[in-house]
Scaffold this active site. Structure first.
Site, short mmCIF file in Angstrom:
data_model
loop_
_atom_site.label_atom_id
_atom_site.label_comp_id
_atom_site.label_asym_id
_atom_site.label_seq_id
_atom_site.Cartn_x
_atom_site.Cartn_y
_atom_site.Cartn_z
N GLU A 79 94.98 9.87 17.72
CA GLU A 79 93.94 9.89 18.75
C GLU A 79 92.56 9.75 18.13
OE1 GLU A 79 94.61 9.56 21.74
OE2 GLU A 79 96.69 10.20 21.94
N CYS A 142 96.46 18.77 25.58
CA CYS A 142 96.30 18.19 24.24
C CYS A 142 94.85 17.82 23.98
CB CYS A 142 97.19 16.96 24.06
SG CYS A 142 98.93 17.41 23.96
N HIS A 166 99.64 12.25 18.89
CA HIS A 166 100.61 12.26 19.97
C HIS A 166 101.88 11.56 19.49
CE1 HIS A 166 97.99 13.25 23.66
NE2 HIS A 166 99.05 14.03 23.73
N1 PCA Z 1 101.58 17.28 25.37
C1 PCA Z 1 100.63 17.57 26.43
C2 PCA Z 1 100.30 19.03 26.29
C3 PCA Z 1 101.33 19.60 25.37
C4 PCA Z 1 102.01 18.43 24.78
O1 PCA Z 1 102.87 18.47 23.88
C5 PCA Z 1 99.43 16.63 26.49
O2 PCA Z 1 99.57 15.45 26.06
O3 PCA Z 1 98.36 17.02 26.92
#
Ligand code: PCA
Length: 201
Positions: A79, A142, A166
């Site tokens: 990200e 996240c 992610h």
């Molecule tokens: N993914 C979510 C929150 C926790 C996770 O593992 C997100 O992308 O916000």
């Protein structure tokens, strides 16, 4: 010895597992002279940030790398940006459902990750692990955690690298999800190892 804080999330959204926590748990405690501190986080606005901040305050970390599941994404996503807003249609694990809510009044609208996202993507591709730079971490928990880490670093520890990764679903999560993409736990653990090494080199 360098010290890295690496976080993974508990399951959410009806899933039995979260690949981020499964992968973080499998990492060793040391990677080529880098000490890892592993921290599970709840999928809860506010509480996740409080736990992260309490841990960041305890140690002089060289990097903080937060990891979360992004079901439907096909590759490892580094990200690039965190934005100063919570906004979700899906409640978190304690039923909170913030809409258009500023995370931190007076803080910037956004922060760029300070992890070397482009070099990390190159290293992952060199290891034949699909990876891209992503320009949105969403506006759910996240992003909330990524923003919190970058705001803490900007205010208190500018030399600490911070960012968010992610990851796709695990194969076991997509058996009843048609053509949904997944990545093996082995590859995700390998990816996190490369990310840690590149972030601290
Ligand atoms: N993914 C979510 C929150 C926790 C996770 O593992 C997100 O992308 O916000």
């Amino acid at each position: 010895m360098k010290k890295v804080l690496i976080t993974g999330f508990e399951p959410f959204g009806g899933e039995a597992i979260n690949p981020s926590l499964e992968a973080v748990k499998l990492l060793p405690d040391d990677i080529e002279g880098v000490r890892l501190v592993k921290l599970p986080l709840p999928v809860v606005f506010g509480k996740s940030a409080d736990i992260l901040l309490a841990t960041l305050g305890l140690g002089e970390f060289d990097a903080v790398i937060c990891v979360g599941q992004a079901g439907g994404r096909t590759s490892i996503n580094l990200e690039r940006v965190a934005v100063n807003v919570d906004d979700t249609k899906a409640p978190d694990n304690e039923g909170n459902q913030p809409i258009d809510k500023v995370i931190c009044e007076g803080a910037p609208d956004g922060y760029f990750a300070t992890l070397p996202v482009k070099s990390i993507v190159e290293e992952l591709k060199r290891a034949e692990i699909p990876a891209v730079v992503s320009d949105t971490a969403g506006t759910y928990v996240c992003n909330h955690v990524m923003f919190t880490a970058l705001h803490y670093a900007a205010k208190h520890r500018p030399e600490m690298k911070a960012g968010f990764v992610h990851i796709p679903y695990l194969p076991a999560q997509v058996l009843d999800k048609g053509n949904a993409p997944s990545m093996s736990l082995e590859n995700i653990v390998k990816a996190l190892t490369i990310i840690i090494k590149t972030a601290t080199s």
